[in-house]
Design a protein around this motif. Structure first.
Motif, PDB file in Angstrom:
ATOM      1  N   UNK A 154       5.915  37.132  -6.420  1.00  0.00           N
ATOM      2  CA  UNK A 154       4.865  38.092  -6.321  1.00  0.00           C
ATOM      3  C   UNK A 154       3.850  38.057  -5.943  1.00  0.00           C
ATOM      4  N   UNK A 155       3.273  38.261  -4.480  1.00  0.00           N
ATOM      5  CA  UNK A 155       2.091  37.871  -3.843  1.00  0.00           C
ATOM      6  C   UNK A 155       1.035  39.012  -3.918  1.00  0.00           C
ATOM      7  N   UNK A 156       1.383  39.861  -4.385  1.00  0.00           N
ATOM      8  CA  UNK A 156       0.226  41.123  -4.053  1.00  0.00           C
ATOM      9  C   UNK A 156       0.718  42.113  -5.317  1.00  0.00           C
ATOM     10  N   UNK A 157      -0.297  42.715  -6.100  1.00  0.00           N
ATOM     11  CA  UNK A 157       0.004  43.770  -7.027  1.00  0.00           C
ATOM     12  C   UNK A 157      -1.243  44.681  -7.193  1.00  0.00           C
ATOM     13  N   UNK A 158      -0.963  46.077  -7.048  1.00  0.00           N
ATOM     14  CA  UNK A 158      -1.922  47.049  -7.148  1.00  0.00           C
ATOM     15  C   UNK A 158      -2.444  47.262  -8.593  1.00  0.00           C
ATOM     16  N   UNK A 159      -3.756  47.211  -8.776  1.00  0.00           N
ATOM     17  CA  UNK A 159      -4.416  47.105  -9.958  1.00  0.00           C
ATOM     18  C   UNK A 159      -3.859  48.551 -10.648  1.00  0.00           C
ATOM     19  N   UNK A 160      -3.808  49.642  -9.897  1.00  0.00           N
ATOM     20  CA  UNK A 160      -3.452  50.921 -10.756  1.00  0.00           C
ATOM     21  C   UNK A 160      -2.132  50.668 -11.204  1.00  0.00           C
ATOM     22  N   UNK A 167       0.548  38.994 -10.485  1.00  0.00           N
ATOM     23  CA  UNK A 167       0.588  38.212  -9.207  1.00  0.00           C
ATOM     24  C   UNK A 167       0.727  36.813  -9.392  1.00  0.00           C
ATOM     25  N   UNK A 168       1.691  36.158  -8.562  1.00  0.00           N
ATOM     26  CA  UNK A 168       2.023  34.833  -8.630  1.00  0.00           C
ATOM     27  C   UNK A 168       3.408  34.856  -9.519  1.00  0.00           C
ATOM     28  N   UNK A 169       4.051  35.586 -10.130  1.00  0.00           N
ATOM     29  CA  UNK A 169       5.084  35.351 -11.008  1.00  0.00           C
ATOM     30  C   UNK A 169       6.174  35.407 -10.091  1.00  0.00           C
ATOM     31  N   UNK A 170       7.293  34.701 -10.883  1.00  0.00           N
ATOM     32  CA  UNK A 170       8.767  34.982  -9.939  1.00  0.00           C
ATOM     33  C   UNK A 170       9.229  36.242 -10.425  1.00  0.00           C
ATOM     34  N   UNK A 171       9.652  36.841  -9.164  1.00  0.00           N
ATOM     35  CA  UNK A 171      10.537  37.979  -9.269  1.00  0.00           C
ATOM     36  C   UNK A 171      11.746  37.758  -9.802  1.00  0.00           C
ATOM     37  N   UNK A 172      12.028  38.045 -11.098  1.00  0.00           N
ATOM     38  CA  UNK A 172      13.330  37.668 -11.855  1.00  0.00           C
ATOM     39  C   UNK A 172      13.536  38.612 -13.050  1.00  0.00           C
ATOM     40  N   UNK A 184       8.122  51.177 -10.160  1.00  0.00           N
ATOM     41  CA  UNK A 184       9.499  51.170  -9.439  1.00  0.00           C
ATOM     42  C   UNK A 184      10.003  49.993  -9.482  1.00  0.00           C
ATOM     43  N   UNK A 185      11.019  49.450  -9.959  1.00  0.00           N
ATOM     44  CA  UNK A 185      11.600  47.975  -9.984  1.00  0.00           C
ATOM     45  C   UNK A 185      11.454  47.415  -8.588  1.00  0.00           C
ATOM     46  N   UNK A 186      11.601  48.050  -7.656  1.00  0.00           N
ATOM     47  CA  UNK A 186      11.343  47.434  -6.172  1.00  0.00           C
ATOM     48  C   UNK A 186       9.971  47.547  -5.689  1.00  0.00           C
ATOM     49  N   UNK A 187       9.191  48.179  -6.612  1.00  0.00           N
ATOM     50  CA  UNK A 187       7.736  48.460  -5.848  1.00  0.00           C
ATOM     51  C   UNK A 187       7.630  49.492  -4.763  1.00  0.00           C
ATOM     52  N   UNK A 188       8.424  50.203  -4.762  1.00  0.00           N
ATOM     53  CA  UNK A 188       8.516  51.230  -3.525  1.00  0.00           C
ATOM     54  C   UNK A 188       7.404  51.878  -3.239  1.00  0.00           C
ATOM     55  N   UNK A 189       6.667  52.372  -4.306  1.00  0.00           N
ATOM     56  CA  UNK A 189       5.509  53.182  -3.999  1.00  0.00           C
ATOM     57  C   UNK A 189       4.129  52.100  -4.070  1.00  0.00           C
ATOM     58  N   UNK A 190       4.459  50.898  -3.501  1.00  0.00           N
ATOM     59  CA  UNK A 190       3.299  49.834  -3.251  1.00  0.00           C
ATOM     60  C   UNK A 190       2.581  49.301  -4.426  1.00  0.00           C
ATOM     61  N   UNK A 191       3.543  49.258  -5.551  1.00  0.00           N
ATOM     62  CA  UNK A 191       2.947  48.652  -6.833  1.00  0.00           C
ATOM     63  C   UNK A 191       2.930  47.263  -6.611  1.00  0.00           C
ATOM     64  N   UNK A 192       3.675  46.695  -5.937  1.00  0.00           N
ATOM     65  CA  UNK A 192       3.777  45.272  -5.877  1.00  0.00           C
ATOM     66  C   UNK A 192       4.397  44.570  -4.644  1.00  0.00           C
ATOM     67  N   UNK A 193       4.370  43.465  -4.177  1.00  0.00           N
ATOM     68  CA  UNK A 193       4.686  42.878  -2.983  1.00  0.00           C
ATOM     69  C   UNK A 193       5.183  41.539  -3.262  1.00  0.00           C
ATOM     70  N   UNK A 194       6.189  41.072  -2.507  1.00  0.00           N
ATOM     71  CA  UNK A 194       6.707  39.630  -2.549  1.00  0.00           C
ATOM     72  C   UNK A 194       6.987  39.044  -1.413  1.00  0.00           C
ATOM     73  N   UNK A 195       7.133  37.728  -1.600  1.00  0.00           N
ATOM     74  CA  UNK A 195       7.843  36.757  -0.545  1.00  0.00           C
ATOM     75  C   UNK A 195       8.771  36.019  -1.007  1.00  0.00           C
ATOM     76  N   UNK A 196       9.858  36.218  -0.163  1.00  0.00           N
ATOM     77  CA  UNK A 196      11.145  35.430  -0.538  1.00  0.00           C
ATOM     78  C   UNK A 196      11.430  34.083   0.511  1.00  0.00           C
ATOM     79  N   UNK A 197      11.746  33.083  -0.566  1.00  0.00           N
ATOM     80  CA  UNK A 197      11.878  31.780  -0.303  1.00  0.00           C
ATOM     81  C   UNK A 197      13.089  31.098  -0.287  1.00  0.00           C
ATOM     82  N   UNK A 198      13.995  31.932  -0.712  1.00  0.00           N
ATOM     83  CA  UNK A 198      15.524  31.177  -1.024  1.00  0.00           C
ATOM     84  C   UNK A 198      16.463  32.356  -1.079  1.00  0.00           C
ATOM     85  N   UNK A 199      17.842  32.023  -1.055  1.00  0.00           N
ATOM     86  CA  UNK A 199      18.831  33.180  -0.927  1.00  0.00           C
ATOM     87  C   UNK A 199      19.864  33.273  -0.049  1.00  0.00           C
ATOM     88  N   UNK A 200      20.633  33.864  -0.033  1.00  0.00           N
ATOM     89  CA  UNK A 200      21.978  33.660   0.749  1.00  0.00           C
ATOM     90  C   UNK A 200      21.724  34.053   2.279  1.00  0.00           C
TER      91      UNK A 200
END
Length: 236
Positions: A154-160, A167-172, A184-200
């Motif tokens: 998680x690279x960014x979170x909305x203070x509201x 911020x800085x936590x693993x998305x798990x 929203x568990x996907x942050x669809x309303x802009x609550x948080x944003x992520x950077x993906x670094x591994x996966x299929x």
């Protein structure tokens, strides 16, 4: 993933979980077998070299795209770009794609009708059509499926919506369990944003480490965002 008749498609790329999830599903031909993703498209600030929403450095996107095995194009936005400037840049990018034979611009939006309507309006007069490969999927299901398959920070979170320590936590699963009611568990309303670094979708992981956490006013002071800087790390 694709056949010779597949429509050349560019994926609007945030580097985060929704875009990665959408690419995964397109690669699995779970959305439309007649799609071939040929490039990723990311907007970055011409001044800072970072994305405005995520605050992630350009070099990490380059490493990410290389690990995925797709080219990436950066659309450079002026400092403090307003909506008109953003639309002008994107219109030029879209026209260039049409000239190159790209037929679709894919978006990883899940359910926000106003966002989709806006994108469709901007493409109405273009020679490229919009494509929403994961539209309408349940966000809790998407979030849990993603957390089981990918590694993201998680690279960014909305203070509201969330405290700075998110911020800085693993998305798990633990992150999802700690989300307050109404987020929203996907942050669809802009609550948080992520950077993906591994996966299929990756041929190899993109090693990262967390850096400084900073808080900034964005959108001309309309909101407060807590960012966790991500840095490239050596492979372990």
């Amino acid at each position: 993933m694709a056949t010779t008749e597949a429509a050349p498609t560019v994926l609007s790329w945030s580097g985060g979980k929704d875009a990665s999830y959408a690419l995964w599903k397109m690669e699995q031909a779970e959305t439309d077998a007649n799609v071939e993703v040929v490039e990723l498209l990311t907007t970055v600030s011409a001044e800072t070299g970072r994305t405005s929403m995520h605050g992630v450095r350009r070099d990490l996107y380059e490493r990410q795209a290389a690990a995925i095995g797709l080219p990436i194009q950066f659309a450079h936005l002026p400092a403090d770009a307003d909506n008109d400037e953003y639309e002008q840049v994107m219109a030029e990018v879209t026209a260039d794609y049409a000239n190159r034979g790209v037929e679709r611009l894919a978006f990883a939006d899940l359910y926000l009708e106003d966002v989709r309507d806006y994108r469709e309006q901007r493409l109405a007069d273009a020679e490229i059509s919009g494509y929403w490969p994961v539209w309408g999927r349940d966000t809790e299901t998407v979030a849990r499926e993603f957390a089981d398959a990918f590694a993201a920070t998680v690279v960014a979170v909305d203070d509201d919506a969330l405290d700075a320590d998110f911020a800085g936590r693993r998305f798990d699963a633990d992150f999802l369990a700690d989300l307050p009611d109404g987020v929203d568990p996907c942050g669809e309303n802009g609550e948080f944003h992520t950077f993906v670094h591994d996966g299929p979708i990756f041929d190899a992981p993109v090693p990262v480490e967390t850096g400084e956490r900073v808080t900034k006013e964005v959108g001309h002071g309309d909101s407060t965002v807590h960012y966790c800087d991500l840095l490239a790390a050596e492979s372990r």
